[in-house]
Motif scaffolding. Structure first.
Motif, PDB file in Angstrom:
ATOM      1  N   MET A  21      38.283  58.280  93.710  1.00 61.23           N
ATOM      2  CA  MET A  21      37.770  57.777  92.432  1.00 61.23           C
ATOM      3  C   MET A  21      37.189  56.380  92.643  1.00 61.23           C
ATOM      4  SD  MET A  21      37.248  57.712  89.112  1.00 61.23           S
ATOM      5  CE  MET A  21      37.730  59.405  88.959  1.00 61.23           C
ATOM      6  N   GLN A  22      35.912  56.251  92.399  1.00 62.52           N
ATOM      7  CA  GLN A  22      35.227  54.969  92.497  1.00 62.52           C
ATOM      8  C   GLN A  22      35.009  54.407  91.088  1.00 62.52           C
ATOM      9  OE1 GLN A  22      34.554  53.526  95.490  1.00 62.52           O
ATOM     10  NE2 GLN A  22      35.603  55.293  96.363  1.00 62.52           N
ATOM     11  N   VAL A  44      46.813  63.197  87.148  1.00 58.32           N
ATOM     12  CA  VAL A  44      46.894  62.461  88.413  1.00 58.32           C
ATOM     13  C   VAL A  44      45.663  61.594  88.592  1.00 58.32           C
ATOM     14  CG1 VAL A  44      46.957  62.734  90.924  1.00 58.32           C
ATOM     15  CG2 VAL A  44      48.391  64.173  89.488  1.00 58.32           C
ATOM     16  N   GLU A  45      44.514  62.125  88.222  1.00 62.08           N
ATOM     17  CA  GLU A  45      43.265  61.373  88.354  1.00 62.08           C
ATOM     18  C   GLU A  45      43.317  60.100  87.510  1.00 62.08           C
ATOM     19  OE1 GLU A  45      38.473  62.280  88.204  1.00 62.08           O
ATOM     20  OE2 GLU A  45      39.829  63.526  87.041  1.00 62.08           O
ATOM     21  N   HIS A  46      43.866  60.199  86.312  1.00 65.00           N
ATOM     22  CA  HIS A  46      44.021  59.058  85.412  1.00 65.00           C
ATOM     23  C   HIS A  46      44.902  57.990  86.069  1.00 65.00           C
ATOM     24  CE1 HIS A  46      44.641  57.023  81.510  1.00 65.00           C
ATOM     25  NE2 HIS A  46      45.911  56.952  81.864  1.00 65.00           N
ATOM     26  N   LEU A  47      46.015  58.405  86.645  1.00 64.41           N
ATOM     27  CA  LEU A  47      46.919  57.449  87.302  1.00 64.41           C
ATOM     28  C   LEU A  47      46.279  56.811  88.521  1.00 64.41           C
ATOM     29  CD1 LEU A  47      50.290  59.393  87.008  1.00 64.41           C
ATOM     30  CD2 LEU A  47      49.485  57.464  85.618  1.00 64.41           C
ATOM     31  N   ARG A  48      45.536  57.589  89.281  1.00 69.44           N
ATOM     32  CA  ARG A  48      44.840  57.039  90.458  1.00 69.44           C
ATOM     33  C   ARG A  48      43.796  56.006  90.042  1.00 69.44           C
ATOM     34  NH1 ARG A  48      44.125  62.624  93.603  1.00 69.44           N
ATOM     35  NH2 ARG A  48      46.147  62.642  94.634  1.00 69.44           N
ATOM     36  N   ALA A  49      43.055  56.311  88.994  1.00 68.72           N
ATOM     37  CA  ALA A  49      42.034  55.378  88.515  1.00 68.72           C
ATOM     38  C   ALA A  49      42.679  54.100  88.002  1.00 68.72           C
ATOM     39  CB  ALA A  49      41.194  56.036  87.419  1.00 68.72           C
ATOM     40  N   ALA A  71      45.532  52.835  88.966  1.00 71.32           N
ATOM     41  CA  ALA A  71      46.005  52.110  90.147  1.00 71.32           C
ATOM     42  C   ALA A  71      44.847  51.402  90.843  1.00 71.32           C
ATOM     43  CB  ALA A  71      46.703  53.062  91.112  1.00 71.32           C
ATOM     44  N   ARG A  72      43.699  52.072  90.926  1.00 73.47           N
ATOM     45  CA  ARG A  72      42.532  51.469  91.584  1.00 73.47           C
ATOM     46  C   ARG A  72      42.048  50.243  90.814  1.00 73.47           C
ATOM     47  NH1 ARG A  72      39.416  52.143  95.607  1.00 73.47           N
ATOM     48  NH2 ARG A  72      37.193  51.735  95.594  1.00 73.47           N
ATOM     49  N   ARG A 128      44.490  47.443  91.386  1.00 75.34           N
ATOM     50  CA  ARG A 128      44.373  46.920  92.750  1.00 75.34           C
ATOM     51  C   ARG A 128      43.153  46.013  92.885  1.00 75.34           C
ATOM     52  NH1 ARG A 128      45.680  51.401  94.882  1.00 75.34           N
ATOM     53  NH2 ARG A 128      43.604  52.287  94.991  1.00 75.34           N
TER      54      ARG A 128
END
Length: 166
Positions: free
Chosen positions: A1-2, A111-116, A118-119, A122
């Protein structure tokens, strides 16, 4: 995910005036409604409900409010830079002036929502980037800063030497 996959230039606002957290969230709701074809009241309600569960002020003048919304087909983002920082009940008790809101479809993107999320967290931990975002003069400049390849982001030597808490 960018970041570029979820943040359009039209969903960036700088020089935004808000007297408090609710007004800041209302501005974000209006931007989301206009850009994503949503109802601003529904967006504000979802953001407010999430904030009642716990503040999304992550520290260093940054907040990452997020919500799941009916009517979205993919993850979307809104970035706002406030003229004056507002109290946000942040983890470090500092007021917030940089807000990256993230919106996910109601029925999917767990999961995609959580990854985004986190990104975004960060990326915004980098003090050099935060400083550049505060100094940028246009939405295009902010977009370019947020979507740049993280390998080329100038690292703050103090932050880079600390172990990550994530």
């Amino acid at each position: 995910m960018q970041i570029g996959d979820l943040l359009d230039r039209n969903a960036i606002a700088l020089r935004v005036s808000a007297a408090n957290k609710r007004q800041a969230l209302a501005v974000i709701a209006e931007i989301a409604a206009r850009n994503f074809g949503l109802d601003a009241g529904d967006v504000l309600d979802a953001l407010t409900d999430r904030e009642q569960a716990g503040s999304t002020g992550v520290g260093h003048g940054v907040a990452a409010p997020h919500a799941r919304l009916e009517g979205l087909t993919r993850l979307r983002g809104v970035f706002v830079r406030l003229d004056h920082a507002v109290e946000f009940d942040s983890v470090d008790d500092q007021p917030v002036d940089l807000i990256f809101a993230l919106f996910a479809p109601k029925e999917s993107a767990g999961v995609e929502h959580l990854r985004a999320l986190a990104r975004v967290s960060r990326i915004l931990r980098q003090s050099t980037l935060r400083q550049q975002l505060r100094q940028a003069r246009t939405a295009d400049a902010i977009h370019a800063l947020l979507v740049q390849d993280p390998v080329h982001v100038v690292q703050d030597p103090v932050q880079a030497s600390r172990p990550s808490a994530a």
